[in-house]
Design a protein around this motif. Structure first.
Motif, PDB file in Angstrom:
ATOM      1  N   LYS A   1      26.997  24.458  13.697  1.00 56.19           N
ATOM      2  CA  LYS A   1      26.949  23.509  12.673  1.00 56.19           C
ATOM      3  C   LYS A   1      27.769  23.556  11.736  1.00 56.19           C
ATOM      4  O   LYS A   1      28.180  22.868  10.890  1.00 56.19           O
ATOM      5  N   ALA A   2      29.122  24.715  11.452  1.00 59.17           N
ATOM      6  CA  ALA A   2      29.385  24.041  10.489  1.00 59.17           C
ATOM      7  C   ALA A   2      30.899  23.844  10.645  1.00 59.17           C
ATOM      8  O   ALA A   2      31.469  23.235   9.378  1.00 59.17           O
ATOM      9  N   HIS A   3      31.051  23.217  11.983  1.00 57.09           N
ATOM     10  CA  HIS A   3      31.926  22.666  12.076  1.00 57.09           C
ATOM     11  C   HIS A   3      31.921  21.577  12.462  1.00 57.09           C
ATOM     12  O   HIS A   3      32.727  20.179  13.339  1.00 57.09           O
ATOM     13  N   GLU A   4      30.734  20.676  12.184  1.00 53.54           N
ATOM     14  CA  GLU A   4      29.833  19.221  12.576  1.00 53.54           C
ATOM     15  C   GLU A   4      30.771  18.310  11.539  1.00 53.54           C
ATOM     16  O   GLU A   4      31.520  18.384  10.269  1.00 53.54           O
TER      17      GLU A   4
ATOM     18  N   PHE B   1      24.509  19.822  21.461  1.00 50.09           N
ATOM     19  CA  PHE B   1      25.405  19.368  20.539  1.00 50.09           C
ATOM     20  C   PHE B   1      25.921  18.194  21.484  1.00 50.09           C
ATOM     21  O   PHE B   1      27.335  18.060  22.705  1.00 50.09           O
ATOM     22  N   ILE B   2      27.163  17.318  20.321  1.00 47.06           N
ATOM     23  CA  ILE B   2      27.387  16.513  20.456  1.00 47.06           C
ATOM     24  C   ILE B   2      29.072  15.601  19.910  1.00 47.06           C
ATOM     25  O   ILE B   2      28.405  16.437  19.803  1.00 47.06           O
ATOM     26  N   VAL B   3      29.717  15.889  21.153  1.00 49.28           N
ATOM     27  CA  VAL B   3      30.993  15.329  20.849  1.00 49.28           C
ATOM     28  C   VAL B   3      31.482  13.927  21.057  1.00 49.28           C
ATOM     29  O   VAL B   3      31.295  12.845  22.748  1.00 49.28           O
ATOM     30  N   GLU B   4      32.155  13.000  20.349  1.00 47.81           N
ATOM     31  CA  GLU B   4      32.409  11.865  20.725  1.00 47.81           C
ATOM     32  C   GLU B   4      33.576  11.690  20.833  1.00 47.81           C
ATOM     33  O   GLU B   4      34.328  12.377  20.240  1.00 47.81           O
TER      34      GLU B   4
ATOM     35  N   GLY C   1      38.053  15.794  21.503  1.00 54.56           N
ATOM     36  CA  GLY C   1      37.005  14.582  20.867  1.00 54.56           C
ATOM     37  C   GLY C   1      36.631  14.752  19.339  1.00 54.56           C
ATOM     38  O   GLY C   1      37.017  16.031  19.106  1.00 54.56           O
ATOM     39  N   ARG C   2      35.560  14.172  18.674  1.00 59.70           N
ATOM     40  CA  ARG C   2      34.789  14.697  17.716  1.00 59.70           C
ATOM     41  C   ARG C   2      33.588  15.094  17.467  1.00 59.70           C
ATOM     42  O   ARG C   2      32.563  14.216  18.389  1.00 59.70           O
ATOM     43  N   LEU C   3      33.099  15.762  17.400  1.00 64.74           N
ATOM     44  CA  LEU C   3      31.922  16.805  17.297  1.00 64.74           C
ATOM     45  C   LEU C   3      31.014  16.545  16.151  1.00 64.74           C
ATOM     46  O   LEU C   3      31.004  16.550  14.752  1.00 64.74           O
ATOM     47  N   THR C   4      29.975  15.320  16.629  1.00 59.86           N
ATOM     48  CA  THR C   4      29.355  14.106  15.703  1.00 59.86           C
ATOM     49  C   THR C   4      28.128  15.208  14.796  1.00 59.86           C
ATOM     50  O   THR C   4      27.698  14.530  14.251  1.00 59.86           O
ATOM     51  N   GLU C   5      27.411  15.342  16.520  1.00 63.22           N
ATOM     52  CA  GLU C   5      25.891  16.310  15.770  1.00 63.22           C
ATOM     53  C   GLU C   5      25.358  17.154  16.275  1.00 63.22           C
ATOM     54  O   GLU C   5      26.366  17.126  17.743  1.00 63.22           O
ATOM     55  N   VAL C   6      24.929  17.972  15.676  1.00 59.84           N
ATOM     56  CA  VAL C   6      24.566  19.316  16.745  1.00 59.84           C
ATOM     57  C   VAL C   6      22.728  18.918  16.255  1.00 59.84           C
ATOM     58  O   VAL C   6      22.355  18.920  15.577  1.00 59.84           O
ATOM     59  N   TYR C   7      22.412  19.398  17.279  1.00 62.17           N
ATOM     60  CA  TYR C   7      20.290  20.013  17.039  1.00 62.17           C
ATOM     61  C   TYR C   7      20.454  21.394  17.704  1.00 62.17           C
ATOM     62  O   TYR C   7      20.965  21.959  18.372  1.00 62.17           O
ATOM     63  N   PRO C   8      19.411  21.821  17.691  1.00 64.77           N
ATOM     64  CA  PRO C   8      18.788  23.178  17.909  1.00 64.77           C
ATOM     65  C   PRO C   8      19.546  23.530  19.500  1.00 64.77           C
ATOM     66  O   PRO C   8      19.438  24.564  19.856  1.00 64.77           O
ATOM     67  N   SER C   9      19.061  22.451  20.841  1.00 70.70           N
ATOM     68  CA  SER C   9      19.505  23.002  21.942  1.00 70.70           C
ATOM     69  C   SER C   9      20.694  22.264  22.459  1.00 70.70           C
ATOM     70  O   SER C   9      21.024  22.724  23.639  1.00 70.70           O
TER      71      SER C   9
END
Length: 90
Positions: free
Chosen positions: A19-22, A52-55, A42-50
């Motif tokens: 989350k700190a590196h979003e 995370f998404i990388v583009e 890639g780029r860490l675009t979104e962070v969710y509770p369960s």
């Protein structure tokens, strides 16, 4: 066997770190089975509770080629079990 409380603490730390590196660039090393690994940047675009998404941007050096971007999701348990290793580049 590892202690369940230790695993919960590790999972919480992993979530906080990610989350700190979003929004930053990350390099992921993915286990591809039988001692094969695949590295992706890639780029860490979104962070969710369960998860995370990388583009990723698939840039081609060929003139006139279409540059594709795609996203992939990963779970925090992938990091905990070391199936996926993450390194922050920014």
């Amino acid at each position: 066997m590892s202690d369940a409380f230790t695993d919960v603490a590790k999972m919480k730390k992993i979530k906080e770190d990610i989350k700190a590196h979003e929004g930053q660039l990350v390099e992921l090393t993915l286990e591809n089975g039988r001692k094969r690994e695949k590295n992706k940047i890639g780029r860490l675009t979104e962070v969710y509770p369960s998860l995370f998404i990388v583009e990723y941007n698939d840039n081609s050096d060929v003139p006139g080629a279409i540059n594709n971007s795609y996203v992939e999701s990963y779970t925090y348990s992938d990091i905990l079990t070391e199936k996926t290793l993450i390194r922050y580049l920014d």
